[in-house]
Design a protein around this motif. Structure first.
Motif, PDB file in Angstrom:
ATOM      1  N   GLN A 195       0.817  -1.220   0.000  1.00 14.07           N
ATOM      2  CA  GLN A 195       0.000   0.000   0.000  1.00 14.07           C
ATOM      3  C   GLN A 195       0.853   1.273   0.000  1.00 14.07           C
ATOM      4  N   GLY A 196       2.184   1.134  -0.009  1.00 12.39           N
ATOM      5  CA  GLY A 196       3.050   2.307   0.131  1.00 12.39           C
ATOM      6  C   GLY A 196       3.278   3.066  -1.160  1.00 12.39           C
ATOM      7  N   ARG A 197       4.088   4.125  -1.045  1.00 13.67           N
ATOM      8  CA  ARG A 197       4.503   4.938  -2.197  1.00 13.67           C
ATOM      9  C   ARG A 197       5.399   4.071  -3.084  1.00 13.67           C
ATOM     10  N   PRO A 198       5.187   4.084  -4.399  1.00 12.35           N
ATOM     11  CA  PRO A 198       6.010   3.223  -5.261  1.00 12.35           C
ATOM     12  C   PRO A 198       7.503   3.589  -5.190  1.00 12.35           C
ATOM     13  N   LEU A 199       8.338   2.582  -5.103  1.00 12.22           N
ATOM     14  CA  LEU A 199       9.791   2.798  -5.094  1.00 12.22           C
ATOM     15  C   LEU A 199      10.258   3.119  -6.510  1.00 12.22           C
ATOM     16  N   THR A 200      10.806   4.306  -6.680  1.00 11.94           N
ATOM     17  CA  THR A 200      11.350   4.734  -7.970  1.00 11.94           C
ATOM     18  C   THR A 200      12.791   5.186  -7.723  1.00 11.94           C
ATOM     19  N   GLN A 201      13.517   5.470  -8.800  1.00 13.05           N
ATOM     20  CA  GLN A 201      14.896   5.942  -8.639  1.00 13.05           C
ATOM     21  C   GLN A 201      14.911   7.266  -7.865  1.00 13.05           C
ATOM     22  N   ALA A 202      13.878   8.106  -8.077  1.00 10.52           N
ATOM     23  CA  ALA A 202      13.818   9.384  -7.352  1.00 10.52           C
ATOM     24  C   ALA A 202      13.681   9.133  -5.847  1.00 10.52           C
TER      25      ALA A 202
ATOM     26  N   LEU B 172       3.839   4.383  13.801  1.00 11.20           N
ATOM     27  CA  LEU B 172       5.231   4.064  14.135  1.00 11.20           C
ATOM     28  C   LEU B 172       6.176   4.337  12.967  1.00 11.20           C
ATOM     29  N   ALA B 173       5.652   4.265  11.755  1.00 10.45           N
ATOM     30  CA  ALA B 173       6.487   4.516  10.570  1.00 10.45           C
ATOM     31  C   ALA B 173       6.309   5.960  10.113  1.00 10.45           C
ATOM     32  N   SER B 174       7.353   6.493   9.482  1.00  5.73           N
ATOM     33  CA  SER B 174       7.224   7.833   8.883  1.00  5.73           C
ATOM     34  C   SER B 174       6.900   7.720   7.397  1.00  5.73           C
ATOM     35  N   ASP B 175       7.215   6.576   6.792  1.00  4.91           N
ATOM     36  CA  ASP B 175       7.036   6.365   5.355  1.00  4.91           C
ATOM     37  C   ASP B 175       6.507   4.952   5.127  1.00  4.91           C
ATOM     38  N   ALA B 176       5.786   4.791   4.022  1.00  8.46           N
ATOM     39  CA  ALA B 176       5.383   3.454   3.581  1.00  8.46           C
ATOM     40  C   ALA B 176       5.793   3.346   2.120  1.00  8.46           C
ATOM     41  N   ILE B 177       6.520   2.277   1.797  1.00 10.77           N
ATOM     42  CA  ILE B 177       7.030   2.130   0.425  1.00 10.77           C
ATOM     43  C   ILE B 177       6.670   0.755  -0.119  1.00 10.77           C
ATOM     44  N   SER B 178       6.221   0.755  -1.378  1.00 12.13           N
ATOM     45  CA  SER B 178       5.927  -0.478  -2.103  1.00 12.13           C
ATOM     46  C   SER B 178       7.001  -0.669  -3.172  1.00 12.13           C
ATOM     47  N   VAL B 179       7.430  -1.914  -3.374  1.00 17.75           N
ATOM     48  CA  VAL B 179       8.423  -2.158  -4.428  1.00 17.75           C
ATOM     49  C   VAL B 179       7.752  -2.526  -5.749  1.00 17.75           C
ATOM     50  N   GLY B 180       6.435  -2.474  -5.805  1.00 11.48           N
ATOM     51  CA  GLY B 180       5.775  -2.722  -7.079  1.00 11.48           C
ATOM     52  C   GLY B 180       4.363  -3.233  -6.877  1.00 11.48           C
ATOM     53  N   PRO B 181       3.559  -3.194  -7.947  1.00 11.18           N
ATOM     54  CA  PRO B 181       2.165  -3.603  -7.840  1.00 11.18           C
ATOM     55  C   PRO B 181       1.999  -5.116  -7.955  1.00 11.18           C
ATOM     56  N   TYR B 182       2.558  -5.809  -6.992  1.00 12.67           N
ATOM     57  CA  TYR B 182       2.426  -7.266  -6.881  1.00 12.67           C
ATOM     58  C   TYR B 182       2.671  -7.604  -5.417  1.00 12.67           C
TER      59      TYR B 182
END
Ligand SMILES: C[S@@+](CC[C@H](N)C(=O)[O-])C[C@H]1O[C@@H](n2cnc3c(N)ncnc32)[C@H](O)[C@@H]1O
Length: 213
Positions: A88-95, A124-134
């Motif tokens: 559910q996190g922000r997509p991981l991109t090079q940026a 507890l987390a400051s960020d949520a990151i997803s490594v892709g839509p799978y």
């Protein structure tokens, strides 16, 4: 830079620490610390997850367990970014990688089964990151992806010049890198573009600019 990973399987990170680019920067530009939620769980018998409220399949990583793990490592409030790895996190991109590589200290939280109690992500987390839509089985592969991508941006991780003109870099306008070739110059009739064999660096640079994808 220091990266701390909270996981249920710290041993799986062993192979990464032997591979480049992590091996080259460990103990220098990168300090990697691995924490097992079970070592600090306030529950009996090493319990870390529980059945979901509202019913349904699977087990959910408990908020009190993650809070105890973070508090044991950092005291009441971490002073750095804490990243929950979740679809559910922000997509991981090079940026995002470039942004995280600027940090002095990062924490990565891995979950498994049904994932995090949402209060972990919210409070507890400051960020949520997803490594892709799978969906992967746990957060350790995502944590390793992020670790690798960030580590190669640290000084000394790569040979001079090899990190600047990569896919998604500013130098390539965010595009994909031009094609590479090596010996033999001809294989099964498949030839290397003549310009790359010409030794004319201005023409080669132009060809590469034209072939950024
Ligand atoms: C099986 S997944 C949970 C999937 C969750 N129930 C859902 O449907 O979104 C278990 C854990 O693996 C990690 N994970 C799986 N896929 C991921 C992805 N695409 N990006 C980041 N983390 C992921 C997360 O830590 C997640 O909580």
């Amino acid at each position: 830079m220091r990266i701390d990973v909270f996981t249920l399987t710290p041993h799986v990170y062993a192979w990464m620490t032997e591979q480049q680019p992590i091996a080259g920067v460990l103990g220098g530009e990168l300090e990697l610390r691995l924490y097992n939620y079970r070592d600090t769980t306030p529950l009996r018998a090493g319990q870390v997850d529980d059945t979901p409220y509202g019913g349904g399949a699977g087990m959910v990583l408990r908020v009190d367990v993650v809070a105890a793990a973070l508090e044991a490592a950092y005291g009441p409030q971490p002073k750095h970014r804490v990243v929950a790895l979740t679809p559910q996190g922000r997509p991981l991109t090079q940026a995002v990688v470039e942004e995280l590589a600027q940090e002095e200290h990062l924490t990565l939280l891995s979950a498994r089964f049904e994932g995090f109690d949402d209060r972990i992500v919210q409070h507890l987390a400051s960020d949520a990151i997803s490594v892709g839509p799978y969906v992967l089985s746990n957060g350790d592969l995502p944590a390793m992806l992020l670790l690798d991508a960030v580590a190669r941006r640290l000084p000394g991780a790569l040979a001079a010049g090899s990190g600047e003109h990569e896919s998604f870099s500013e130098e390539l306008g965010g595009g994909l890198e031009y094609p590479h070739y090596t010996r033999p110059a001809e294989f099964r009739g498949w030839t290397v573009p003549d310009v790359l064999l010409s030794g004319d660096h201005a023409r080669i640079d132009n060809w590469r600019k034209d072939h950024v994808r």
